[in-house]
Design a protein around this motif. Structure first.
Motif, PDB file in Angstrom:
ATOM      1  N   LYS A   1       1.312   4.062  -2.953  1.00  0.00           N
ATOM      2  CA  LYS A   1       0.834   5.404  -2.900  1.00  0.00           C
ATOM      3  C   LYS A   1       2.013   6.249  -3.000  1.00  0.00           C
ATOM      4  O   LYS A   1       1.718   7.418  -3.847  1.00  0.00           O
ATOM      5  CB  LYS A   1       0.320   5.648  -1.330  1.00  0.00           C
TER       6      LYS A   1
ATOM      7  N   ARG B   1       2.582   7.292  -7.007  1.00  0.00           N
ATOM      8  CA  ARG B   1       1.584   8.199  -7.391  1.00  0.00           C
ATOM      9  C   ARG B   1       2.224   9.639  -7.317  1.00  0.00           C
ATOM     10  O   ARG B   1       1.646  10.624  -7.784  1.00  0.00           O
ATOM     11  CB  ARG B   1       0.147   8.169  -6.952  1.00  0.00           C
TER      12      ARG B   1
ATOM     13  N   ASN C   1       0.880  -1.134   0.139  1.00  0.00           N
ATOM     14  CA  ASN C   1       0.111   0.044  -0.216  1.00  0.00           C
ATOM     15  C   ASN C   1       0.824   1.161   0.065  1.00  0.00           C
ATOM     16  O   ASN C   1       0.485   2.234  -0.805  1.00  0.00           O
ATOM     17  CB  ASN C   1      -0.937   0.066   1.228  1.00  0.00           C
TER      18      ASN C   1
END
Length: 108
Positions: free
Chosen positions: A54, A57, A50
């Protein structure tokens, strides 16, 4: 386990060889997960996935830093709420609703 280089070396890697820095980060993350108990490894791997998703991006290092700090802060706030009011956390349970499958001739 791999030893973390000093700050100046990390700074140099960030500027001149970001791929090597990313590989070092991944190696250290994996080593840390392997040192955890078998029970916690799946959750740590999920958190790392996760986190990496993130971070991928983000467009620049400052954005990555701000996002990482926000993620850490959110977790600290959550843990603070659990510690200061454990009853509210324990009472927070989802309602399980029955699921029934309708046959085609019973459909609306």
């Amino acid at each position: 386990m791999v030893e973390l280089p000093n700050f100046d070396t990390l700074k140099w890697l960030a500027k001149h060889d970001p791929d090597k820095l990313a590989a070092l980060q991944d190696e250290l993350s994996q080593a840390t997960i392997e040192q955890a108990s078998e029970h916690h490894r799946p959750q740590l791997r999920a958190r790392l996935y996760n986190f990496n998703l993130k971070m991928s991006r983000c467009n620049n290092p400052l954005e990555r830093c701000i996002l990482a700090a926000k993620m850490v802060n959110d977790k600290v706030v959550f843990l603070n709420q659990v510690v200061t009011n454990p009853d509210a956390y324990i009472e927070q349970r989802a309602s399980i609703l029955p699921y029934s499958v309708q046959k085609k001739d019973q459909a609306l």
